[in-house]
Design an enzyme around this catalytic site. Structure first.
Site, short mmCIF file in Angstrom:
data_model
loop_
_atom_site.label_atom_id
_atom_site.label_comp_id
_atom_site.label_asym_id
_atom_site.label_seq_id
_atom_site.Cartn_x
_atom_site.Cartn_y
_atom_site.Cartn_z
N CYS A 352 0.73 -1.12 0.07
CA CYS A 352 -0.19 0.01 0.06
C CYS A 352 0.83 1.18 -0.10
CB CYS A 352 -0.70 -0.26 1.25
SG CYS A 352 -2.20 1.37 1.19
N GLU A 353 1.61 1.37 -1.17
CA GLU A 353 2.49 2.74 -1.30
C GLU A 353 2.60 2.67 -2.87
OE1 GLU A 353 5.50 3.69 1.11
OE2 GLU A 353 5.00 2.44 2.68
#
Ligand SMILES: *Cc1c(COP(=O)(O)O)cnc(C)c1O
Length: 432
Positions: A352-353
């Protein structure tokens, strides 16, 4: 098909490592997966022995801490360059003799010194200040043998590599400034229980030109001359690691033989001039393991957005180098290895980046869910930098030899994420 990488071939549109079908392996064991060729590993080590028959080679454990890989390195006669108590225990575990281990580090605690002294391994001392700290610990332990040390020298050479992996610049945190070395060596000779035996440097990593190694060798010999001039004895000269490998098809790397050609004449001539015959030591990491290993990852989604995104199951949690150093890893589609490139893809992981990108604008065959991507040259700073970030257990590691594939490290499951954690009892009240 894959240049010098003879352990990788394409057979009937599938990528093979030695005689193992990588797509089927991924199907059987699941992805992500690190897969290493034993044959390639042994070849790489032998190339170093051939180029430097008289030198000792210490494998840099930080590049790859897999016990099976280290066991093979030990069988092939390598020692170990370790940078922590953990790496020391890995090296000892595979049977590397203590005489072939160098304990490095720019920030060793008293406990680290104690550990190295008790294991009886040589240490590379990074500063005048560390020497004094070590002397105190040596006194306290009162062992019946002297502690042999080398000094990590900052030779002040620019290796033209990524700034985050250049370690021999004057401004780098590593090593003793050249002009302080002779004086520090003398000080060590006067300290009871300590025996300075040589000099050590490591100028950086992924270096694609042999000139900086030649420059560093020359500077090391200048410093050796100063030490000899001050009455010191030099029995070991350790030139570190750092030889680059060919990650990109267009950027070839020098071989160990090229490195030998650049360094050995300087080393030999200058030793003769000085009338010394120290043991030469090298500490290759990447150039031993990187190209032995591929990382297999499975495609989950192909998304048509402003670019074509391929979302696969390995992100920077599995292979950190692209995010950390903008590095290039060549990709082969393991089940489409004969197919021509069809369109550009940006290859992203499940983390989640936004920065979780493993490859940008890469021309690949037309992709779909279920395809398996092979990231080449993933054996150095691959698994060893993997993390559990974002609740991702770390993947398995496999050793291939001929048509055999052995699991050398099983994949973690979710229990690895819970390991060692404990909720204080006072928080045990029931959540409504
Ligand atoms: C990292 C390191 C190495 C290995 O470097 P490679 O580029 O992987 O060959 C060798 N010696 C020291 C001291 C290191 O820190």
């Amino acid at each position: 098909m894959f240049g010098p990488k003879s352990h990788l071939t394409s057979r009937n549109n599938h990528l093979f490592m030695e005689d193992v079908d990588c797509f089927l392996l991924a199907r059987q064991l699941g992805t992500p997966l690190y897969v290493t060729s034993e044959k390639r590993l042994r070849q790489n080590i032998r190339a170093y022995h051939q180029a430097f028959p008289k030198a000792d080679k210490y494998f840099a454990v930080k590049a790859n801490g897999n016990l099976t890989i280290l066991r093979i390195a030990a069988q092939e006669g390598m020692g170990a360059d370790v940078f922590s108590a953990g790496e020391l225990s890995i090296a000892r575990n595979v049977g590397i003799p203590q005489d072939m281990i160098l304990y490095n580090g720019n920030s060793k605690s008293e406990k680290d010194h104690e550990m190295a002294l008790q294991a009886g391994v040589r240490m590379s001392v990074d500063s005048r200040e560390e020497l004094e700290h070590l002397a105190g610990t040596v006194q306290r332990l009162d062992q019946d043998h002297e502690a042999e040390i080398l000094f990590r020298v900052n030779p002040d050479v620019s290796p033209k590599t990524h700034p985050k992996i250049a370690t021999g610049l004057r401004s780098s945190k590593f090593g003793i400034p050249a002009e302080q070395v002779a004086e520090t060596y003398k000080r060590a000779m006067d300290l009871p229980g300590i025996l300075p035996v040589g000099l050590h440097c490591h100028i950086g990593s992924q270096i694609l030109d042999t000139a900086p190694f030649a420059e560093a060798a020359g500077k090391m010999m200048d410093i050796a001359a100063a030490v000899v001039g001050a009455g010191g004895e030099i029995k070991r000269i350790d030139l570190g690691g750092g030889l680059g490998i060919q990650y990109h098809p267009d950027t070839p790397a020098p071989s160990p033989a090229d490195l030998a050609k650049a360094v050995l004449p300087i080393f030999g001539d200058r030793c003769r001039d000085l009338g010394i015959s120290p043991k030469l030591i090298l500490e290759p990491g990447r150039s031993i393991v990187a190209d032995t290993t591929i990382m297999l990852s499975g495609v989950n989604v192909v998304k048509r957005a402003h670019v074509n995104f391929v979302a696969e199951d390995a992100g920077f949690n599995v292979l950190a180098r692209p995010m950390l150093y903008d590095s290039y890893h060549h990709i082969i589609v393991a089940n489409k290895s004969d197919e021509p490139a069809a369109e550009p893809y940006t290859v992203v992981g499940p983390i989640c980046e936004t920065g979780d990108i493993l490859a940008k604008d890469r021309q690949l065959p037309k992709l779909e869910r279920g395809d398996v991507l092979a990231f080449l040259d993933a054996g150095g700073y691959g698994f060893s930098m993997a993390s559990q970030y974002n609740g991702q257990p770390r993947p398995a590691e496999i050793l291939v030899s001929g048509d055999k594939a052995d699991v050398t490290r099983r994949a973690e499951d979710a229990s690895a994420l819970l390991a060692g954690q404990k909720i204080p009892e006072r928080l045990y009240w029931q959540i409504e």
